[in-house]
Design an enzyme around this catalytic site. Structure first.
Site, mmCIF file in Angstrom:
data_model
loop_
_atom_site.group_PDB
_atom_site.id
_atom_site.type_symbol
_atom_site.label_atom_id
_atom_site.label_comp_id
_atom_site.label_asym_id
_atom_site.label_seq_id
_atom_site.Cartn_x
_atom_site.Cartn_y
_atom_site.Cartn_z
ATOM 1 N N GLU A 40 13.087 -10.982 2.658
ATOM 2 C CA GLU A 40 12.525 -11.679 1.513
ATOM 3 C C GLU A 40 11.012 -11.735 1.734
ATOM 4 O O GLU A 40 10.562 -12.190 2.785
ATOM 5 C CB GLU A 40 13.094 -13.108 1.440
ATOM 6 C CG GLU A 40 12.555 -13.863 0.251
ATOM 7 C CD GLU A 40 13.107 -15.287 0.127
ATOM 8 O OE1 GLU A 40 13.989 -15.663 0.923
ATOM 9 O OE2 GLU A 40 12.629 -16.006 -0.760
ATOM 10 N N ARG A 265 21.962 -14.147 15.236
ATOM 11 C CA ARG A 265 20.516 -13.967 15.119
ATOM 12 C C ARG A 265 19.861 -14.120 16.487
ATOM 13 O O ARG A 265 20.407 -14.741 17.389
ATOM 14 C CB ARG A 265 19.911 -14.932 14.115
ATOM 15 C CG ARG A 265 20.033 -16.401 14.449
ATOM 16 C CD ARG A 265 19.220 -17.255 13.460
ATOM 17 N NE ARG A 265 19.404 -16.870 12.078
ATOM 18 C CZ ARG A 265 18.393 -16.588 11.236
ATOM 19 N NH1 ARG A 265 17.149 -16.656 11.625
ATOM 20 N NH2 ARG A 265 18.633 -16.273 9.993
ATOM 21 N N LYS A 275 10.455 -18.669 8.952
ATOM 22 C CA LYS A 275 9.218 -18.347 8.233
ATOM 23 C C LYS A 275 8.589 -19.608 7.653
ATOM 24 O O LYS A 275 7.367 -19.711 7.576
ATOM 25 C CB LYS A 275 9.522 -17.360 7.105
ATOM 26 C CG LYS A 275 9.604 -15.931 7.595
ATOM 27 C CD LYS A 275 9.826 -14.971 6.445
ATOM 28 C CE LYS A 275 11.294 -14.751 6.206
ATOM 29 N NZ LYS A 275 11.589 -13.819 5.132
HETATM 30 P P1 ATP Z 1 13.805 -16.990 8.403
HETATM 31 O O1 ATP Z 1 14.984 -17.901 8.488
HETATM 32 O O2 ATP Z 1 13.098 -16.770 9.684
HETATM 33 O O3 ATP Z 1 12.872 -17.318 7.294
HETATM 34 P P2 ATP Z 1 15.288 -15.175 6.872
HETATM 35 O O4 ATP Z 1 16.642 -14.845 7.330
HETATM 36 O O5 ATP Z 1 15.158 -16.111 5.744
HETATM 37 O O6 ATP Z 1 14.416 -15.588 8.111
HETATM 38 P P3 ATP Z 1 14.881 -12.702 5.562
HETATM 39 O O7 ATP Z 1 13.616 -12.139 5.081
HETATM 40 O O8 ATP Z 1 15.889 -13.147 4.581
HETATM 41 O O9 ATP Z 1 14.489 -13.895 6.515
HETATM 42 O O10 ATP Z 1 15.550 -11.756 6.641
HETATM 43 C C1 ATP Z 1 15.616 -10.359 6.520
HETATM 44 C C2 ATP Z 1 16.663 -9.854 7.459
HETATM 45 O O11 ATP Z 1 16.325 -10.198 8.802
HETATM 46 C C3 ATP Z 1 18.006 -10.475 7.173
HETATM 47 O O12 ATP Z 1 18.980 -9.451 7.223
HETATM 48 C C4 ATP Z 1 18.200 -11.471 8.283
HETATM 49 O O13 ATP Z 1 19.553 -11.621 8.590
HETATM 50 C C5 ATP Z 1 17.408 -10.825 9.428
HETATM 51 N N1 ATP Z 1 16.930 -11.849 10.363
HETATM 52 C C6 ATP Z 1 16.152 -12.905 10.080
HETATM 53 N N2 ATP Z 1 15.937 -13.651 11.188
HETATM 54 C C7 ATP Z 1 16.601 -13.033 12.194
HETATM 55 C C8 ATP Z 1 16.769 -13.304 13.583
HETATM 56 N N3 ATP Z 1 16.229 -14.372 14.159
HETATM 57 N N4 ATP Z 1 17.510 -12.438 14.321
HETATM 58 C C9 ATP Z 1 18.059 -11.369 13.748
HETATM 59 N N5 ATP Z 1 17.944 -11.047 12.455
HETATM 60 C C10 ATP Z 1 17.223 -11.870 11.676
HETATM 61 MG MG MG Z 2 16.385 -15.517 3.939
#
Ligand code: ATP
Ligand code: MG
Length: 562
Positions: A40, A265, A275
């Site tokens: 995102e 994760r 984020k």
């Molecule tokens: P955050 O919670 O840090 O804001 P998010 O999951 O909302 O992260 P996205 O941009 O939606 O961020 O994530 C893009 C991809 O990265 C998704 O497939 C998510 O599952 C993966 N991802 C995000 N954080 C992690 C992590 N700590 N370890 C592994 N994969 C991750």
């Molecule tokens: Mg997300």
């Protein structure tokens, strides 16, 4: 042999590869593997995303498949074009390519709208006029079923008309939502008539003001995967409970269905990785920006001096888990140290200088002494470093009253200057306050490195820089950004309370050997005995700036041996 710690080899297939190989064996996706990385664009990527990027792109490569980059830009409020660019830069820097397959969920808004209309026509979605509050109050909980909305049995025609009016922007935000009609008594809360479209009168970074309604994540994500022909939709564990909804939407619409697979994760200690929290650090100026070298962002790590190889290697070593765990940040440090050790030129730099005058060395004389660039790399060759009568050494490398076992310079003691001569300290010069200002030493003429006939045995070797030839630089030393192992794991305290006040130390006038004067930003070297450093993006021709990437000491390897 280097003293690398032993790392248990991962089994040759991780559980995701096992699933893929089974699919390949049964022909489920006709042997095809097509993954995607779906960020995102609401912030910069962090090391957790790097893990996901490595996983998705490496699976694509391993099985001769493809990997898409897809921006999940269904929430207009939080998303910005700046983030899109930063994300592309980071994925590319990590060494992966999506070729021409860069997509945006917003590319599919028309299709998604059509799918929503189709659901309504199938009697599987309805417009609910209840308030957000009413909807959550009637959802029930794990023990009690939810209550069906009074609007649940609207006719298809009425739903279609209302949905069209939602789209046209006739209603204020929150007036109504489109809900999937599934099962208000389902033990899975995500199946209790989840909202799939909501009203938002926001500018979208790509579609402008075309839309007044936006699809919810669960609706947009599975359909985007389906539209792109993704075979294996890999996501983190929290989406496991969403999988029945993922499957329900695609099955109900009768469209192609990828396999969603969840993995744990990546969590790292001594940092935060959401984020939203990283954005707070940036907005509240607790760090200099998303790419502050203390940030766990990919851009921060890059600026700090991390290499893509080290991060990819880290992702491999961490492996793929089905259960949440926390990885020690020293494993990441181990990975960068291991890579830089192989590739970095060793140079001499003095961070906290004290002046040494070699009283028996001729004034005005300079010798260019050969020194090895990198003992770990046979092909790295040698260079010369200028030696003269006055040199800087590290304050730490002299002690007036040394404890036992101190092998560096002491009054009347001897030490070897790296790649140069053995010197002996004859006099300690102090100012009126008793602070040491200068050491007067003599050198042993026939003790030159490589041609030493002095027969002297000295235990200590220290680094030095010729004062007449020294180049000055600002050097930034970093410590962990947080003092607590789990800064966001305290119910009663905000994570920012654990910010380490000493996470940045600036040395304004370090003394460096002249060979590094023209290094471009991003270039990495080892300062002998001090660690690995890289030229910061703030560096200019007039003012060199270095970041310490990581020290030389390997705490992780030691931990493993305990
Ligand atoms: P955050 O919670 O840090 O804001 P998010 O999951 O909302 O992260 P996205 O941009 O939606 O961020 O994530 C893009 C991809 O990265 C998704 O497939 C998510 O599952 C993966 N991802 C995000 N954080 C992690 C992590 N700590 N370890 C592994 N994969 C991750
Ligand atoms: Mg997300």
């Amino acid at each position: 042999m280097s003293n690398e710690p032993e790392i248990t080899e991962k089994p040759s297939l991780n559980f995701i590869e096992e699933i893929i190989e089974e699919h390949n064996a049964t022909g489920k996706y006709a042997g095809k593997v097509h993954t995607r990385f779906p960020p995102e664009p609401n912030g910069y990527l962090h090391i957790g995303h790097a893990k996901s990027i490595c996983l998705n792109f490496t699976l694509g490569q391993k099985y001769n498949g493809l990997t898409n980059l897809r921006f999940d830009d269904t929430n207009p409020a939080a998303e910005e074009a700046e983030y899109v660019e930063a994300i592309e830069r980071d994925v590319r820097w990590l060494g992966f390519s999506w070729d021409d397959r860069k997509f945006f969920a917003s590319d599919y808004f028309d299709k998604l709208y059509a799918y929503a209309v189709q659901l309504i026509k199938l009697g599987k979605a309805y417009i609910d006029d209840q308030t957000q509050e009413e909807i959550s109050q009637t959802r029930g909980n794990t023990f009690t079923a939810g209550k069906e909305s009074p609007y649940r049995n609207r006719t298809v025609e009425e739903n279609l008309a209302l949905f069209e009016r939602m789209r046209a922007g006739e209603f204020p935000e929150g007036k109504c939502v489109l809900r999937a009609k599934i099962d208000m008594a389902s033990p899975n809360m995500h199946l209790r008539d989840p909202a799939i479209y909501r009203i938002k009168h926001a500018e979208h970074h790509r579609t402008g003001d075309k839309w007044h309604i936006y699809p919810m994540y669960d609706f947009a994500h599975c359909l985007s995967d389906s539209i792109e022909g993704i075979t294996h939709s890999i996501c983190t564990l929290e989406f496991e409970v969403h999988r029945p909804l993922y499957d329900w939407i695609l099955e109900t619409l009768g469209v192609y269905r990828p396999q969603q697979i969840e993995f744990a994760r990546l969590n790292l200690n001594y940092t935060v990785m959401s984020k939203r929290k990283l954005l707070q650090l940036v907005n509240e100026k607790l760090v200099s920006g998303w790419d502050d070298p203390r940030m766990p962002t990919i851009s921060g790590l890059r600026r700090r001096g991390y290499t893509p190889e080290a991060i990819r290697n880290f992702a491999t070593k961490v492996g793929i888990a089905k259960r949440d765990n926390v990885i020690d940040i020293s494993l990441l440090e181990f990975c960068i140290r291991e890579h830089l050790n192989k590739v970095c030129t060793r140079i001499m730099a003095v961070l906290n200088p004290i002046k040494v005058v070699i009283t028996n060395y001729p004034e005005g004389k300079t010798e260019n002494l050969p020194t090895e660039n990198n003992p770990e790399d046979e092909n790295a060759g040698t260079r010369t470093v200028p030696f003269s009568r006055e040199i800087w050494i590290e304050q730490d490398d002299f002690m007036e009253n040394p404890p036992k076992g101190y092998f560096r310079l002491t009054p009347n003691g001897m030490v070897r200057l790296k790649s140069a001569y053995i010197i002996q300290c004859n006099e300690v010069v102090k100012d009126a306050n008793g602070n040491i200002t200068q050491l007067n030493c003599t050198y042993i003429e026939n003790s030159k490195s490589g041609e030493d006939t002095s027969g002297l045995k000295v235990k200590g070797v220290i680094h030095w820089v010729s004062i007449a030839h020294a180049v000055e630089a600002e050097v930034r030393l970093y410590d962990r950004l947080f003092t607590d192992e789990a800064p966001d794991g305290h119910e009663d305290k905000d994570f920012k309370e654990f910010i380490n006040p000493n996470s940045l130390t600036v040395i304004p006038n370090a003394k460096l050997e002249p060979s590094i004067a023209n290094l471009p930003a991003g270039e990495r070297v080892q300062f002998q005995r001090l660690g690995y450093f890289c030229v910061d993006t703030d560096s200019t021709k007039d003012k060199l700036v270095f970041n310490r990437t990581v020290g030389l000491k390997d705490s992780w390897a030691k931990e493993q041996k305990k």
